[in-house]
Write a protein that holds these residues in place. Structure first.
Motif, PDB file in Angstrom:
ATOM      1  N   UNK A 273      57.278  12.232-114.193  1.00 24.73           N
ATOM      2  CA  UNK A 273      55.990  11.552-114.175  1.00 24.73           C
ATOM      3  C   UNK A 273      55.247  11.907-115.454  1.00 24.73           C
ATOM      4  N   UNK A 274      54.996  10.911-116.281  1.00 22.75           N
ATOM      5  CA  UNK A 274      54.359  11.131-117.573  1.00 22.75           C
ATOM      6  C   UNK A 274      52.833  11.142-117.449  1.00 22.75           C
ATOM      7  N   UNK A 275      52.324  10.349-116.536  1.00 26.75           N
ATOM      8  CA  UNK A 275      50.880  10.245-116.360  1.00 26.75           C
ATOM      9  C   UNK A 275      50.616   9.529-115.050  1.00 26.75           C
ATOM     10  N   UNK A 276      49.531   9.905-114.356  1.00 27.24           N
ATOM     11  CA  UNK A 276      49.116   9.150-113.170  1.00 27.24           C
ATOM     12  C   UNK A 276      47.606   9.201-113.049  1.00 27.24           C
ATOM     13  N   UNK A 277      47.041   8.142-112.487  1.00 30.02           N
ATOM     14  CA  UNK A 277      45.590   8.033-112.409  1.00 30.02           C
ATOM     15  C   UNK A 277      45.201   7.170-111.208  1.00 30.02           C
ATOM     16  N   UNK A 278      44.011   7.470-110.670  1.00 32.69           N
ATOM     17  CA  UNK A 278      43.481   6.746-109.516  1.00 32.69           C
ATOM     18  C   UNK A 278      42.350   5.835-109.981  1.00 32.69           C
ATOM     19  N   UNK A 279      42.388   4.583-109.558  1.00 34.26           N
ATOM     20  CA  UNK A 279      41.350   3.610-109.918  1.00 34.26           C
ATOM     21  C   UNK A 279      40.663   3.139-108.643  1.00 34.26           C
ATOM     22  N   UNK A 280      39.560   3.814-108.292  1.00 36.10           N
ATOM     23  CA  UNK A 280      38.833   3.454-107.078  1.00 36.10           C
ATOM     24  C   UNK A 280      37.912   2.254-107.298  1.00 36.10           C
ATOM     25  N   UNK A 281      37.680   1.907-108.583  1.00 33.62           N
ATOM     26  CA  UNK A 281      36.776   0.801-108.868  1.00 33.62           C
ATOM     27  C   UNK A 281      37.451  -0.559-108.711  1.00 33.62           C
ATOM     28  N   UNK A 283      39.867  -3.514-106.755  1.00 37.88           N
ATOM     29  CA  UNK A 283      40.023  -4.029-105.395  1.00 37.88           C
ATOM     30  C   UNK A 283      41.365  -4.764-105.306  1.00 37.88           C
ATOM     31  N   UNK A 284      42.339  -4.284-104.513  1.00 38.89           N
ATOM     32  CA  UNK A 284      42.268  -3.013-103.772  1.00 38.89           C
ATOM     33  C   UNK A 284      42.370  -1.815-104.722  1.00 38.89           C
ATOM     34  N   UNK A 317      46.914   0.957-103.267  1.00 39.28           N
ATOM     35  CA  UNK A 317      48.124   0.247-103.668  1.00 39.28           C
ATOM     36  C   UNK A 317      48.814   1.051-104.757  1.00 39.28           C
ATOM     37  N   UNK A 318      50.060   1.435-104.512  1.00 36.93           N
ATOM     38  CA  UNK A 318      50.835   2.191-105.496  1.00 36.93           C
ATOM     39  C   UNK A 318      51.413   1.227-106.518  1.00 36.93           C
ATOM     40  N   UNK A 319      51.159   1.470-107.782  1.00 39.61           N
ATOM     41  CA  UNK A 319      51.711   0.633-108.851  1.00 39.61           C
ATOM     42  C   UNK A 319      52.475   1.533-109.815  1.00 39.61           C
ATOM     43  N   UNK A 320      53.761   1.238-109.974  1.00 40.63           N
ATOM     44  CA  UNK A 320      54.646   2.068-110.791  1.00 40.63           C
ATOM     45  C   UNK A 320      54.944   1.388-112.124  1.00 40.63           C
TER      46      UNK A 320
END
Length: 428
Positions: A273-281, A283-284, A317-320
């Motif tokens: 895993x090189x990088x991961x981030x959460x985007x709560x802003x 939709x979804x 929603x998981x986006x890879x």
């Protein structure tokens, strides 16, 4: 034994012996006014805090906090309520209003003309206050009035000024006003309100505990009004902070579950895993994960989503994003190039046709080197003692060819991307 314990407790925590109430009242009352040199210092403090916030400089922000005279009228509000001095109370409220408006105006003008328009980490850190900030203001206020009420000098006041941080949230609110960002303005100004209310409350409580002399007799009606005013201010200030603290707790819990159930699982499968981030802003709401290694297929995706549902966070929603680059290769790229590359990657890439794969490679290369107009793919057959076929990639570049160092770096990337041991890469 009981008397011994009481004696020891008194010797450790005594306050009355060194309290100088008249001096404390005189000094707080004398520092309330926001005129003349005090107003000049206030404006300078607001300007310094704005510059520090704009440049993300902690040292400058601390300097602004140390010279800010905002604390005096806030202490005056609590003192005026505690000793029933209407003159001190009204002067404190009037001068606190002047100080707040002057600080907001100074910071708004600065951020309006500043060329740096993006909010910094120092500014964003002051937009979501919670119950912990209430505790900082309360204990900072207690330390401030206890230190200020001593007959001898103490060195606690500068620390209190830094801990309670009155000026930075006001100036962050000015940033919100200058850019029309009401979320930043509301969060930052609420943090300032928390500090002001609970520093005043701490001053009121300590002054009452130390039995500061009342200016005049307080009848039951006035006492009830003061009590109701204090309780009302506490409730109005506390409720949003409790909600924000719950939000912080909830977000941290969700982040930990996503890391455990998804990110770590991807690593356990042999990927990096090189990088991961959460985007709560969005939709979804989305979790974007950039990784290298084997392609993750649909059953594995469903397994990740099932794990999140079992842990009561089904609305993500998981986006890879699969990248054929190692962490070391990414570290050699500039930050801007990496960000451009991440933006161009396709979601959940599946085994593809040759044309589509080549189109994706062009996009990835252009993210790193925008001057590349098009690429050509082919095979070169070498005839000799041993016949060999080697893949070749041709680059058409605007203006001038890529430097040798960039060609070598791009050649290594393409070998991994195309799964080739040997590759010829040339400028057209």
């Amino acid at each position: 034994m009981k008397n011994f314990i009481q004696t020891q407790f008194h010797s450790l925590f005594h306050l009355f012996d060194t309290t100088d109430a008249p001096k404390t009242i005189r000094e707080i009352s004398g520092g309330i006014s926001m005129r003349g040199y005090n107003l000049w210092i206030l404006i300078c403090s607001a300007m310094l805090a704005s510059i520090g916030l704009d440049t993300n400089s902690t040292a400058v922000i601390i300097g602004a906090m140390l010279i800010s005279p905002l604390m005096s009228p806030i202490l005056g509000v609590g003192l005026g309520l505690a000793i029933n001095d209407q003159d001190i109370l009204l002067r404190s409220l009037r001068n606190l209003t002047i100080a707040t408006v002057a600080s907001l105006a100074t910071s708004t003008v600065y951020f309006w003309v500043s060329p740096l328009s993006e909010p910094t980490a120092e500014e964003l850190a002051r937009t979501q206050p919670n119950l912990l900030d209430v505790m900082v203001a309360l204990f900072g206020g207690v330390a401030g009035i206890v230190a200020g009420s001593r007959s001898e000098k103490t060195n606690a006041i500068p620390g209190v000024a830094i801990a309670t941080a009155l000026m930075p949230p006001v100036c962050t609110a000015g940033f919100g006003l200058a850019h029309g960002d009401w979320r930043i303005f509301g969060g930052a100004f609420y943090l300032f309100a928390i500090n002001a209310v609970f520093i005043s409350l701490a001053t009121f409580a300590v002054a009452k505990y130390l039995r500061f002399p009342l200016k005049e007799y307080v009848n039951d009606t006035v006492r009830k009004r003061v009590r109701n005013f204090i309780y009302g201010a506490l409730v109005v200030t506390l409720i949003p902070s409790i909600y924000f603290l719950y939000t912080v707790y909830k977000n941290n819990r969700e982040k930990k579950i996503i890391e455990t159930q998804v990110v770590n699982e991807i690593t356990k499968r042999g990927n990096e895993v090189l990088k991961w981030e959460i985007h709560r802003e969005l939709a979804p709401r989305q979790v974007k994960i950039y990784y290298s290694g084997e392609q993750l297929e649909e059953p594995q995706m469903e397994e990740f989503n099932k794990s999140l549902r079992l842990n009561n966070i089904p609305d993500y929603e998981i986006r890879l994003f699969r990248m054929n680059l190692s962490r070391e290769e990414i570290s050699e790229m500039s930050n801007e190039a990496v960000q451009n590359l991440l933006k161009t990657l396709n979601v959940n890439q599946r085994p593809d046709s040759t044309n589509r794969t080549q189109t994706n490679i062009l996009k990835e290369i252009q993210a790193l080197y925008p001057q590349v107009k098009q690429i050509g793919f082919g095979e070169v057959v070498f005839i000799g003692p041993k016949t060999d076929t080697i893949s070749q990639v041709l680059l058409e570049v605007e203006k001038r060819p890529l430097p040798t160092a960039d060609l070598n770096r791009l050649n290594n990337y393409l070998k991994i991307r195309l799964k080739k041991d040997t590759l010829l890469l040339r400028n057209l």
